[in-house]
Write a protein that holds these residues in place. Structure first.
Motif, short mmCIF file in Angstrom:
data_model
loop_
_atom_site.label_atom_id
_atom_site.label_comp_id
_atom_site.label_asym_id
_atom_site.label_seq_id
_atom_site.Cartn_x
_atom_site.Cartn_y
_atom_site.Cartn_z
N ILE A 1 9.41 3.42 -11.89
CA ILE A 1 10.14 2.17 -12.12
C ILE A 1 11.22 1.99 -11.05
O ILE A 1 11.40 0.89 -10.49
N ILE A 2 11.95 3.05 -10.76
CA ILE A 2 13.00 2.99 -9.74
C ILE A 2 12.41 2.61 -8.39
O ILE A 2 12.95 1.78 -7.65
N THR A 3 11.28 3.22 -8.04
CA THR A 3 10.63 2.94 -6.76
C THR A 3 10.21 1.48 -6.65
O THR A 3 10.44 0.82 -5.63
N LEU A 4 9.61 0.95 -7.70
CA LEU A 4 9.17 -0.45 -7.70
C LEU A 4 10.34 -1.41 -7.62
O LEU A 4 10.31 -2.40 -6.88
N LEU A 5 11.41 -1.13 -8.36
CA LEU A 5 12.59 -1.99 -8.33
C LEU A 5 13.24 -1.98 -6.95
O LEU A 5 13.60 -3.03 -6.41
N ALA A 6 13.39 -0.79 -6.38
CA ALA A 6 14.06 -0.68 -5.08
C ALA A 6 13.27 -1.38 -3.98
O ALA A 6 13.84 -2.15 -3.19
N THR A 7 11.97 -1.15 -3.93
CA THR A 7 11.17 -1.77 -2.86
C THR A 7 11.02 -3.27 -3.05
O THR A 7 10.99 -4.02 -2.08
N GLY A 8 10.96 -3.72 -4.30
CA GLY A 8 10.91 -5.16 -4.54
C GLY A 8 12.20 -5.84 -4.10
O GLY A 8 12.18 -6.88 -3.43
N THR B 1 16.16 -0.58 3.50
CA THR B 1 14.72 -0.51 3.25
C THR B 1 14.30 0.76 2.52
O THR B 1 13.20 0.83 1.97
N ALA B 2 15.18 1.77 2.54
CA ALA B 2 14.90 3.07 1.89
C ALA B 2 13.62 3.71 2.43
O ALA B 2 12.94 4.44 1.72
N ASN B 3 13.31 3.43 3.69
CA ASN B 3 12.11 3.99 4.31
C ASN B 3 12.38 4.19 5.79
O ASN B 3 12.55 3.21 6.53
N ASN B 4 12.44 5.44 6.24
CA ASN B 4 12.80 5.70 7.63
C ASN B 4 11.75 5.21 8.63
O ASN B 4 12.09 4.75 9.71
N THR B 5 10.49 5.27 8.26
CA THR B 5 9.44 4.79 9.16
C THR B 5 9.54 3.28 9.34
O THR B 5 9.45 2.76 10.47
N PHE C 1 0.81 -1.22 0.00
CA PHE C 1 0.00 0.00 0.00
C PHE C 1 0.84 1.27 0.00
O PHE C 1 0.59 2.19 -0.77
N ASN C 2 1.85 1.34 0.88
CA ASN C 2 2.64 2.56 0.99
C ASN C 2 3.33 2.93 -0.33
O ASN C 2 3.48 4.10 -0.66
N ILE C 3 3.73 1.91 -1.07
CA ILE C 3 4.42 2.16 -2.35
C ILE C 3 3.44 2.64 -3.40
O ILE C 3 3.71 3.61 -4.13
N LEU C 4 2.29 1.99 -3.49
CA LEU C 4 1.30 2.41 -4.48
C LEU C 4 0.75 3.80 -4.14
O LEU C 4 0.45 4.60 -5.04
N TYR C 5 0.64 4.09 -2.86
CA TYR C 5 0.23 5.43 -2.45
C TYR C 5 1.26 6.46 -2.90
O TYR C 5 0.92 7.55 -3.38
N MET C 6 2.54 6.11 -2.73
CA MET C 6 3.60 7.01 -3.15
C MET C 6 3.54 7.24 -4.66
O MET C 6 3.79 8.36 -5.15
N ILE C 7 3.22 6.21 -5.40
CA ILE C 7 3.12 6.35 -6.86
C ILE C 7 1.98 7.30 -7.23
O ILE C 7 2.09 8.10 -8.17
N TRP C 8 0.88 7.25 -6.49
CA TRP C 8 -0.20 8.21 -6.69
C TRP C 8 0.33 9.64 -6.52
O TRP C 8 0.02 10.54 -7.30
#
Length: 443
Positions: free
Chosen positions: A293-300, A343-347, A77-84
């Protein structure tokens, strides 16, 4: 997660699980540094190679299962929200720029602020907005286009101005009462937000003031920027709406939607063709493609690392190195920083190490307010510095520069890192003792 859960990963398994991060850093950072140009090696190529390597090393599962783990991490969810947010930000930024809203807002700003104070003003505005809204992403969306246009108008380095916005954005993200990092750190350490703020501000405020002083010094003698006297105030309205609604604390997607709607209204009133306006929005959305694309690759890839035991291995190794109160604080800081790197995510980093950080704090007599402050501050430092963090990717995408370009100018996170080290060495804010019930009392 408690200490009993982090003693099963072997060195071979743990290091192999973490190796995709090393692959990425070698391909992107090391290669770019060797050739002296961070524009030559696309970050998407480096992440693709690292992602493929992460799939290869996870041998215990079938290929389909590995791809499923990768995809589930990328599709959370957090990633798809970020893409929005990326899509809306791209549409608004390009639409506002094409209609002249950015130019009008910049001209109006420069009309009332001397050139010597432009950079300090941007930094102060970023600090104020991010503290008010509790999100670095929202601050980046609101201020980056303006900062870029100001840099261009004065013939200055765009990367420097982007770094100013990023530094201020993370100041507020670290201190704000409504920031997700503040919520995560205080809940995990079971302390009040106000207490964490008091401990945190002794570290963050000196770093911000030192950075502000540096910006004032560097801006002294800046040549006057030539501006257009004739400012169409209607073109300024969309940005005033975006900044005002952001400060109020409205959700960033709503903020951007209001910005798009108001910009479209101004465009139609000025006689622009609706299809032309739609074309501008389409260009902006398309410009976010590489970022998505970068976001999806990194989080995956990072999801694979976590599933393979890389994060658990970090916790296991780091918690064995603790000696004394200062050592415990140093390990907590390094631990959340390394997890953030992976994780590239501080939270997420704060949540991941939160439970074990609380155990370590109680064992070594560390004030939990100080622990919450360290977790939040250290994760913000790393999140601001890594070129694949969402905030940096979004800001540099809006600016049209390499994700690594702002790195030499990120003065605030380095100032904050220095303050963290000083706070550990001199053990401030003051310590409290831990009672047998687990509560904390002032000495």
């Amino acid at each position: 997660m408690n200490t009993a859960e982090i003693k099963t990963i072997s060195n071979k398994t743990g290091l192999l699980a973490l190796s995709p991060v090393l692959v990425f850093l070698v391909i992107y950072v090391a290669v770019s540094a060797m050739i002296g140009d961070f524009y030559k090696m696309p970050i998407s190529v480096a992440l693709t190679a690292a992602s493929m390597w992460s799939i290869v090393i996870m041998r215990k599962h079938s290929l389909i299962k590995r791809l499923e783990i990768f995809s589930r991490a990328a599709g959370q969810f957090n990633i798809l929200y970020m893409i929005w947010v990326f899509v809306l930000a791209g549409a608004f930024a390009t639409l506002a720029n094409e209609l002249g809203a950015v130019d009008a807002t910049v001209n109006l700003t420069l009309k009332y602020f001397p050139a010597d104070f432009v950079v300090p003003t941007i930094f102060f505005a970023a600090c104020f907005i991010s503290f008010s809204i509790g999100t670095s992403v929202g601050t980046v969306v609101a201020l980056t286009p303006l900062a870029v246009e100001m840099a261009t108008a004065g013939g200055n380095d765009v990367a420097f101005y982007v770094a100013v916005v990023l530094g201020g954005a993370f100041f507020g993200d670290n201190l704000s009462f409504i920031s997700d990092t503040t919520i995560a750190s205080t809940r995990s350490q079971e302390c009040d937000m106000s207490d964490k703020f008091k401990a945190n501000i002794t570290i963050a405020l000196p770093a911000a003031l030192a950075t502000l002083a540096l910006y004032i010094f560097k801006s002294h003698g800046t040549p006057e920027i030539v501006i257009t006297d004739d400012v169409n105030l209607w073109l300024v309205v969309p940005y005033l709406i975006v900044i005002a609604t952001a400060v109020i604390g409205i959700n960033v997607t709503v903020v951007l939607t209001l910005g798009i709607g108001s910009t479209l209204s101004v465009g139609l009133c000025n006689g622009h063709d609706p299809l032309q306006l739609a074309g501008f929005m389409g260009e902006g959305i398309n410009s976010m493609g590489n970022l998505i694309i970068i976001t999806l690759l990194a989080t995956g890839m990072l999801g694979i690392i976590k599933a393979a035991g890389g994060i658990v291995y970090l916790l296991q190794v780091m918690t064995k190195k603790i000696t004394g109160t200062r050592g415990a604080q140093a390990i907590l800081t390094l631990l959340v920083g390394l997890v953030n790197l992976c994780t590239a995510n501080n939270t997420v980093a704060i949540i991941t190490v939160g439970d074990i950080a609380r155990e370590i704090s109680d064992k070594y007599g560390i004030d939990r307010r100080k622990t919450a402050s360290l977790l939040d501050s250290a994760s913000c430092v790393v999140q601001c510095l890594i070129p694949y963090g969402a905030q940096t990717l979004l800001a540099t995408s809006l600016a049209g520069i390499s994700p690594a370009a702002p790195f030499p100018y990120l003065y605030y996170p380095w100032s904050l890192a220095i303050m963290i080290v000083i706070s550990i060495i001199f053990l401030f804010p003051h310590r409290v003792r831990i009672t047998t019930s687990g509560t904390q009392q002032e000495p």
